[in-house]
Each structure stands twice: as C-alpha cells, then as structure tokens.
Design a protein around this motif. Structure first.
Motif, PDB file in Angstrom:
ATOM      1  N   CYS A 122     -55.605   6.320 -11.124  1.00  0.00           N
ATOM      2  CA  CYS A 122     -56.043   5.870 -12.448  1.00  0.00           C
ATOM      3  C   CYS A 122     -56.519   7.091 -13.242  1.00  0.00           C
ATOM      4  O   CYS A 122     -57.310   7.884 -12.736  1.00  0.00           O
ATOM      5  CB  CYS A 122     -57.167   4.859 -12.277  1.00  0.00           C
ATOM      6  SG  CYS A 122     -58.024   4.490 -13.812  1.00  0.00           S
ATOM      7  N   ILE A 163     -58.587   7.262 -15.534  1.00  0.00           N
ATOM      8  CA  ILE A 163     -60.009   7.178 -15.899  1.00  0.00           C
ATOM      9  C   ILE A 163     -60.908   7.436 -14.686  1.00  0.00           C
ATOM     10  O   ILE A 163     -61.738   8.323 -14.688  1.00  0.00           O
ATOM     11  CB  ILE A 163     -60.347   5.802 -16.520  1.00  0.00           C
ATOM     12  CG1 ILE A 163     -59.480   5.557 -17.754  1.00  0.00           C
ATOM     13  CG2 ILE A 163     -61.834   5.716 -16.872  1.00  0.00           C
ATOM     14  CD1 ILE A 163     -59.504   4.143 -18.278  1.00  0.00           C
ATOM     15  N   CYS A 164     -60.707   6.648 -13.605  1.00  0.00           N
ATOM     16  CA  CYS A 164     -61.654   6.724 -12.485  1.00  0.00           C
ATOM     17  C   CYS A 164     -61.063   7.370 -11.235  1.00  0.00           C
ATOM     18  O   CYS A 164     -61.782   7.650 -10.287  1.00  0.00           O
ATOM     19  CB  CYS A 164     -62.160   5.332 -12.147  1.00  0.00           C
ATOM     20  SG  CYS A 164     -60.922   4.275 -11.363  1.00  0.00           S
ATOM     21  N   CYS A 221     -56.513   1.486 -13.800  1.00  0.00           N
ATOM     22  CA  CYS A 221     -56.491   0.614 -12.624  1.00  0.00           C
ATOM     23  C   CYS A 221     -57.125  -0.750 -12.893  1.00  0.00           C
ATOM     24  O   CYS A 221     -57.646  -1.002 -13.968  1.00  0.00           O
ATOM     25  CB  CYS A 221     -57.234   1.299 -11.483  1.00  0.00           C
ATOM     26  SG  CYS A 221     -59.010   1.339 -11.747  1.00  0.00           S
ATOM     27  N   CYS A 233     -60.905  -0.514 -14.057  1.00  0.00           N
ATOM     28  CA  CYS A 233     -61.160  -0.031 -15.416  1.00  0.00           C
ATOM     29  C   CYS A 233     -60.585  -0.986 -16.457  1.00  0.00           C
ATOM     30  O   CYS A 233     -61.067  -1.051 -17.585  1.00  0.00           O
ATOM     31  CB  CYS A 233     -60.543   1.347 -15.614  1.00  0.00           C
ATOM     32  SG  CYS A 233     -61.295   2.598 -14.585  1.00  0.00           S
TER      33      CYS A 233
HETATM   34 ZN   LIG Z   1     -59.729   3.169 -12.974  1.00  0.00          ZN
END
Ligand SMILES: [Zn+2]
Length: 195
Positions: A53, A55-56, A66, A69
């Motif tokens: 992902c 972002i994370c 994902c 998120c």
């Molecule tokens: Zn994520």
C-alpha cells in the motif's frame, strides 16, 4: 552440484530454517517435480498479485491503497506503528484494534546494519502532518531491536503534536508480534501506556 547448494543456501534464509532442514528440503524438491511446479507457479503469482500500500505499506491486492487505508475505520485517529506488514495483519486478525497502521519495514539494528534512515519515516511524517492522527501507538516487538526502534521513535515523534504510547509488554520479553496469540495482542493493545 551447484544448483542444489544454491537452493539450500536460499532456503536456509527462510525464518526458522537451519542449514540441515534447508538441505533436506532441497533434496526433497529435487524428487518432487509436481511440488516444484506448484511452488514456481505460486511464487510467480505472489510477485504479480501482492503489492505494498503506498500509504501504510501493508499488503494490498491492488496497486492502490489497502483495505485498512481504504475503508472506514472505527478509530481513524489512532495510528499503530509496526515493523512488518505481517504484524499489522496479526493485530487486525485479533480484532482488538480499529485504527490505522504504518509499517516501518524493519527495526533499527546496528548488528544487521539497519539504521533509522532505512525505515519508512518520511511517509510517516507526511501522514502525521495531515493532523488527522491524534495518537501513535508503538507496536514494535519486545526484542532489543524493537525496543531500540520504539525508543528512537519516541524522540522522533516529540516534534509532532500527537500522544505517543507503547503497547503493554504483556507479551513476554523477546516476543515478536507475529507469534503472539490473539488474546495477548488484545491485552497488549488495551494496556498500552503513554510515553
Ligand atoms: Zn494502507
């Protein structure tokens, strides 16, 4: 034979596999063409169907954000920092956490040459700067490396306007999150202490 030695060396890099078991596995695979083909196919599929992902850095089935998120979370103001994506999946499976995750990609380890610069801190910084996160929960393992990482992050996070906490050490010393059972994880998350 080089190919068997090479395979043995590669297999021995897997967690929990010593050189003896790796050698056994290599010879076993040599005699099992069907299993070899299956492994080959599944490893290929894995490489082409699992992404990180953006972002994370948890696992995602698509090249976008994902499931954690993407979807509405119960406590989006909580951000749990873990070493590996598998730790986040384990915490999620325990059902004891409804916030967001951030995967560091490892833990600080002078022995293995892993420095803070190699952890995903730049993306963590951007996430914190958005102001939506109120509390950062340090859920690194209770190992030498995990503790060193938590200690480093505690100082690093002092520059941000967030509450910093550490999961309770209900997990025994040296415990890695990925081996912790569901109840211990829930207990550990509930009993987290503000730093
Ligand atoms: Zn994520």
């Amino acid at each position: 034979m080089h190919s068997i030695i090479d395979l043995t060396m590669t297999l021995s890099r897997l967690p929990g596999v010593g050189s003896k078991s790796a050698k056994r596995m290599a010879y076993f695979l040599l005699e099992e063409p069907e299993l070899r083909a299956l492994l080959e196919e599944q490893l290929h599929h894995l490489a082409n169907s699992v992404y990180l992902c953006p972002i994370c850095a948890c696992y995602s089935q698509e090249m976008q954000s994902c499931q954690y998120c993407d979807r509405q979370r119960l406590q989006p103001e909580l951000l749990c920092v873990v070493e590996r994506a598998s730790d986040a999946m384990n915490l999620e499976a325990s059902g004891g956490f409804g916030g967001l995750y951030h995967v560091l990609g490892g833990a600080i380890s002078p022995m293995s040459g892993i420095t803070p610069e190699q952890l995903r801190l730049e993306s963590l910084k951007s996430r914190l700067e958005s102001g939506a996160i109120k509390e950062v929960i340090l859920a690194t393992s209770f190992t030498l490396e995990g503790d060193a990482t938590a200690h480093y992050l505690e100082q690093w996070l002092a520059h941000f306007d967030v509450v910093v906490s550490r999961i309770a050490s209900g997990l025994s010393a040296g415990a890695q999150l990925e081996f912790a059972d569901k109840q211990s994880l829930i207990h550990s998350m509930r009993g987290r202490q503000k730093l």
